[in-house]
Write a protein that holds these residues in place. Structure first.
Motif, PDB file in Angstrom:
ATOM      1  N   ASN A   4      83.699  82.857  -4.267  1.00  0.00           N
ATOM      2  CA  ASN A   4      83.208  83.560  -5.689  1.00  0.00           C
ATOM      3  C   ASN A   4      83.097  85.128  -5.622  1.00  0.00           C
ATOM      4  O   ASN A   4      82.573  85.734  -6.509  1.00  0.00           O
ATOM      5  CB  ASN A   4      81.770  83.009  -6.161  1.00  0.00           C
ATOM      6  CG  ASN A   4      81.932  81.716  -6.181  1.00  0.00           C
ATOM      7  OD1 ASN A   4      82.847  81.083  -6.910  1.00  0.00           O
ATOM      8  ND2 ASN A   4      80.919  80.574  -5.904  1.00  0.00           N
ATOM      9  N   ASP A  26      84.508  91.671  -7.062  1.00  0.00           N
ATOM     10  CA  ASP A  26      84.541  90.907  -8.253  1.00  0.00           C
ATOM     11  C   ASP A  26      83.683  89.735  -7.893  1.00  0.00           C
ATOM     12  O   ASP A  26      83.783  89.141  -6.795  1.00  0.00           O
ATOM     13  CB  ASP A  26      85.799  90.307  -8.897  1.00  0.00           C
ATOM     14  CG  ASP A  26      86.603  91.577  -9.740  1.00  0.00           C
ATOM     15  OD1 ASP A  26      85.668  92.243 -10.266  1.00  0.00           O
ATOM     16  OD2 ASP A  26      87.799  91.277  -9.817  1.00  0.00           O
ATOM     17  N   TYR A  27      82.705  89.225  -8.785  1.00  0.00           N
ATOM     18  CA  TYR A  27      81.764  88.264  -8.422  1.00  0.00           C
ATOM     19  C   TYR A  27      81.777  86.888  -9.628  1.00  0.00           C
ATOM     20  O   TYR A  27      81.559  87.324 -10.812  1.00  0.00           O
ATOM     21  CB  TYR A  27      80.392  88.783  -8.582  1.00  0.00           C
ATOM     22  CG  TYR A  27      79.417  87.723  -7.942  1.00  0.00           C
ATOM     23  CD1 TYR A  27      79.162  87.367  -6.397  1.00  0.00           C
ATOM     24  CD2 TYR A  27      78.608  87.000  -8.888  1.00  0.00           C
ATOM     25  CE1 TYR A  27      78.450  86.097  -6.285  1.00  0.00           C
ATOM     26  CE2 TYR A  27      77.624  85.869  -8.543  1.00  0.00           C
ATOM     27  CZ  TYR A  27      77.552  85.660  -7.024  1.00  0.00           C
ATOM     28  OH  TYR A  27      76.786  84.721  -6.821  1.00  0.00           O
ATOM     29  N   ARG A  28      82.217  85.878  -9.187  1.00  0.00           N
ATOM     30  CA  ARG A  28      82.206  84.773 -10.131  1.00  0.00           C
ATOM     31  C   ARG A  28      80.737  84.143 -10.434  1.00  0.00           C
ATOM     32  O   ARG A  28      80.319  83.524  -9.395  1.00  0.00           O
ATOM     33  CB  ARG A  28      83.260  83.608  -9.723  1.00  0.00           C
ATOM     34  CG  ARG A  28      83.423  82.586 -10.878  1.00  0.00           C
ATOM     35  CD  ARG A  28      84.563  81.844 -10.623  1.00  0.00           C
ATOM     36  NE  ARG A  28      84.786  81.184  -9.165  1.00  0.00           N
ATOM     37  CZ  ARG A  28      85.856  80.754  -8.741  1.00  0.00           C
ATOM     38  NH1 ARG A  28      86.855  80.746  -9.402  1.00  0.00           N
ATOM     39  NH2 ARG A  28      85.879  80.175  -7.384  1.00  0.00           N
ATOM     40  N   GLY A  32      81.144  80.763 -14.094  1.00  0.00           N
ATOM     41  CA  GLY A  32      82.596  80.558 -13.817  1.00  0.00           C
ATOM     42  C   GLY A  32      83.244  81.907 -14.298  1.00  0.00           C
ATOM     43  O   GLY A  32      84.471  81.957 -14.134  1.00  0.00           O
ATOM     44  N   GLU A  33      82.322  82.823 -14.907  1.00  0.00           N
ATOM     45  CA  GLU A  33      83.076  84.215 -15.392  1.00  0.00           C
ATOM     46  C   GLU A  33      83.296  84.928 -14.198  1.00  0.00           C
ATOM     47  O   GLU A  33      82.102  85.377 -13.366  1.00  0.00           O
ATOM     48  CB  GLU A  33      82.302  84.808 -16.511  1.00  0.00           C
ATOM     49  CG  GLU A  33      82.203  83.969 -17.687  1.00  0.00           C
ATOM     50  CD  GLU A  33      80.830  84.270 -18.654  1.00  0.00           C
ATOM     51  OE1 GLU A  33      80.740  83.810 -19.552  1.00  0.00           O
ATOM     52  OE2 GLU A  33      79.854  85.237 -17.947  1.00  0.00           O
ATOM     53  N   TRP A  34      84.066  85.872 -13.923  1.00  0.00           N
ATOM     54  CA  TRP A  34      84.331  87.066 -13.200  1.00  0.00           C
ATOM     55  C   TRP A  34      83.753  88.194 -13.470  1.00  0.00           C
ATOM     56  O   TRP A  34      84.029  88.733 -14.608  1.00  0.00           O
ATOM     57  CB  TRP A  34      86.049  86.997 -12.444  1.00  0.00           C
ATOM     58  CG  TRP A  34      86.408  85.992 -11.694  1.00  0.00           C
ATOM     59  CD1 TRP A  34      87.105  85.123 -12.115  1.00  0.00           C
ATOM     60  CD2 TRP A  34      86.309  86.048 -10.413  1.00  0.00           C
ATOM     61  NE1 TRP A  34      87.338  84.206 -11.213  1.00  0.00           N
ATOM     62  CE2 TRP A  34      86.877  84.913 -10.014  1.00  0.00           C
ATOM     63  CE3 TRP A  34      85.469  86.779  -9.434  1.00  0.00           C
ATOM     64  CZ2 TRP A  34      86.760  84.345  -8.752  1.00  0.00           C
ATOM     65  CZ3 TRP A  34      85.590  86.412  -8.060  1.00  0.00           C
ATOM     66  CH2 TRP A  34      86.273  85.258  -7.688  1.00  0.00           C
TER      67      TRP A  34
END
Ligand code: GDD
Ligand code: MG
Length: 192
Positions: A4, A26-28, A32-34
């Motif tokens: 993630n 970037d972090y998910r 589930g959104e980046w």
């Protein structure tokens, strides 16, 4: 590795004594959104700390030194009472803490016991700190301590009754995280 997290860029903001970086990644999230985020991280290496205790005299050995970051944040004298501690350099934590104990407190200790390890400021500082305890006796004193002369450390060595040291947490005279953790560890584990 965390699926993630994707590191996009690391910028060095300061590289004077230790290294301050800004990391863009970037972090998910849970949905589930980046998301793109930026966080600063101060890397001053890892460290080790130790509490010396004596079961007969019911005393502990602590150090006192001037700490500039506390001086500019509410600590009027800047002096801080702490368990002996040092940065690892290239040593493993156990070798480091033996060397540091002799340098700062003047005690050449025998067996040391690692009790836990902890990130001390995980939102901003990379450091992991290795925590040790060791029994000490008067006979182990081989020099005055005080820290490395060439590093301008100016450390005072304090031998304090253990119950008094615990009380000093309540009064605010001891205000250092690692020191509080180690003092409480001795009582929680019925060592002193
Ligand atoms: N010139 C200069 N010297 C510095 C600077 N920052 C630190 N130093 C010096 O670097 C030496 C580091 O001494 P150590 O005994 O190895 O480390 P410490 O400062 O006691 O750190 C220990 O305690 C910290 C606080 O809990 C821990 O964060 C650290 O891991 C370690 O265990 C000290 O002489 C300190 O004055 C700086 O910006 N410039
Ligand atoms: Mg030190």
């Amino acid at each position: 590795m965390n699926p993630n997290v994707k590191i996009i860029e690391e910028k060095v903001l300061s590289n004077n004594w230790y290294v301050l970086k800004k990391i863009i990644f970037d972090y998910r999230n849970h949905k589930g959104e980046w998301q793109t985020q930026a966080r600063e991280a101060y890397d001053r290496g890892n460290g080790a700390t130790i509490l010396l205790y004596n079961k007969e005299s019911k005393t502990v050995v602590l150090t006192e030194q001037f700490r500039m970051p506390t001086y500019i944040n509410g600590n009027e004298s800047g002096m801080l009472i702490e368990a002996c501690a040092g940065l690892l350099d290239k040593d493993n934590p156990e070798d480091c803490i033996r060397r540091e104990t002799e340098e700062e407190t003047g005690y050449r200790i025998g067996e040391v016991k690692k009790v836990f390890e902890a990130y001390m400021s995980p939102g901003s500082v990379t450091e992991i700190l290795y925590f040790f305890i060791a029994a000490y006796t008067k006979e182990m004193k081989v020099n005055e301590g005080g820290g490395a002369e060439d590093e301008q450390e100016n450390i005072d060595v304090l031998e304090i009754a253990y119950d008094k040291a615990l009380e000093m947490i309540n009064t605010g005279e001891i205000k250092d995280g690692k020191t509080i953790m180690l003092l409480q560890h001795l009582r929680l584990n019925n060592i002193l």
